[in-house]
Every structure is written in C-alpha cells, then in structure tokens.
Design a protein around this motif. Sequence first.
Motif, PDB file in Angstrom:
ATOM      1  N   ALA A  18       0.831  -1.196   0.023  1.00 15.67           N
ATOM      2  CA  ALA A  18      -0.022  -0.021   0.245  1.00 15.67           C
ATOM      3  C   ALA A  18       0.820   1.346  -0.067  1.00 15.67           C
ATOM      4  O   ALA A  18       0.784   2.216  -0.778  1.00 15.67           O
ATOM      5  N   GLU A  19       1.984   1.133   0.897  1.00  7.48           N
ATOM      6  CA  GLU A  19       2.702   2.400   0.908  1.00  7.48           C
ATOM      7  C   GLU A  19       3.526   2.444  -0.307  1.00  7.48           C
ATOM      8  O   GLU A  19       3.660   3.911  -0.943  1.00  7.48           O
ATOM      9  N   LEU A  20       3.828   1.587  -1.169  1.00  9.05           N
ATOM     10  CA  LEU A  20       4.700   1.629  -2.155  1.00  9.05           C
ATOM     11  C   LEU A  20       3.813   2.006  -3.474  1.00  9.05           C
ATOM     12  O   LEU A  20       4.048   2.844  -4.516  1.00  9.05           O
ATOM     13  N   LEU A  21       2.436   1.653  -3.259  1.00  6.83           N
ATOM     14  CA  LEU A  21       1.516   2.075  -4.274  1.00  6.83           C
ATOM     15  C   LEU A  21       0.972   3.737  -4.093  1.00  6.83           C
ATOM     16  O   LEU A  21      -0.039   4.053  -4.957  1.00  6.83           O
ATOM     17  N   ASP A  22       1.029   4.093  -2.729  1.00  9.22           N
ATOM     18  CA  ASP A  22       0.603   5.336  -2.309  1.00  9.22           C
ATOM     19  C   ASP A  22      -0.788   5.144  -2.355  1.00  9.22           C
ATOM     20  O   ASP A  22      -1.515   6.110  -2.848  1.00  9.22           O
ATOM     21  N   THR A  23      -1.485   4.303  -1.753  1.00  5.09           N
ATOM     22  CA  THR A  23      -2.837   4.044  -1.560  1.00  5.09           C
ATOM     23  C   THR A  23      -3.109   3.593   0.114  1.00  5.09           C
ATOM     24  O   THR A  23      -2.296   3.145   0.677  1.00  5.09           O
ATOM     25  N   ASP A  24      -4.564   3.343   0.220  1.00  8.46           N
ATOM     26  CA  ASP A  24      -4.743   3.007   1.396  1.00  8.46           C
ATOM     27  C   ASP A  24      -4.816   1.392   1.524  1.00  8.46           C
ATOM     28  O   ASP A  24      -4.677   0.619   0.440  1.00  8.46           O
ATOM     29  N   ARG A  25      -4.756   0.743   2.677  1.00 10.75           N
ATOM     30  CA  ARG A  25      -4.486  -0.684   3.036  1.00 10.75           C
ATOM     31  C   ARG A  25      -6.111  -1.320   2.440  1.00 10.75           C
ATOM     32  O   ARG A  25      -5.902  -2.580   1.742  1.00 10.75           O
TER      33      ARG A  25
END
Length: 136
Positions: free
Chosen positions: A53-60
Amino acid sequence: MTAAERVWERMQDLVLHRHDRRRLVADALGLSFFKAKALRRLVPGPLTLGELAELLDTDRPYTTVVVDDLEQRGLVSRTVHPDDRRRKLVTVTPAGAEMAAAANRILSEPPPFFAALDADELAQLDHLLAKLDADG
C-alpha cells in the motif's frame, strides 16, 4: 503563458495523452494499470499488504481489494508472515511475473516519434532530462 509552462504542457500532452503507455498496458494485460503496477512492485520480492500500500501510495483497504483480485486471477499468492502471524506476505506468482515483465516491455518501448530525432538531438534531450532530474 511562460516558456516553462508551455514546455510542461507539451511534455504532459506527449506522455499522458498522445502516447499513454498506461492504456496500452491495461489493454494488453486485461488489468487496470494500477493492478499491473502492483504486480511490478511485487517482482523484487514479497511484501506485506501495508508495504505494498505504501509503495502504491494508496490505503490498505484498497490494496486488499486489488490483491484479492490478483489472487483470484492466479497472479499473486498470500502467505502468513514468518515473524508475525497477524500479517500476510503477498508474493507474485510466475504468471504474475510474466504479466509484470510484459508491462515493463510496453512501458520501456520508446514512442515512435523518437525515431524522428537524430543522435545529437537524442543526446541533447537526454542531457536536459538528466539535468532536470538532478535539480529535482
């Protein structure tokens, strides 16, 4: 409009509109570009849902939805994290790695208009882009 604004507008038009590789990837793979991006991020090695999620810059929660779909397609698998049973590791499968490689091939292929530039022009463009990257 300033020269910088005009150049930025042309760059955006070239990359995001006239030669949008994201659409080519999505059409070729039958996946959204975001799902293809998730596969590409998993190729180097397994990640937890939170790391992905962090690498994709989105929420879990959204990452979970994406991984659920990729798992149903046989492109990723989930296993229990060896150090923390509450977390899951997401790993790309061989089929997912093939899809990621196909996406990378599409994304790395220069658009046809580069053929219109000679070696000196390409070298100048490369120099300018390297300079912009160094300044950023």
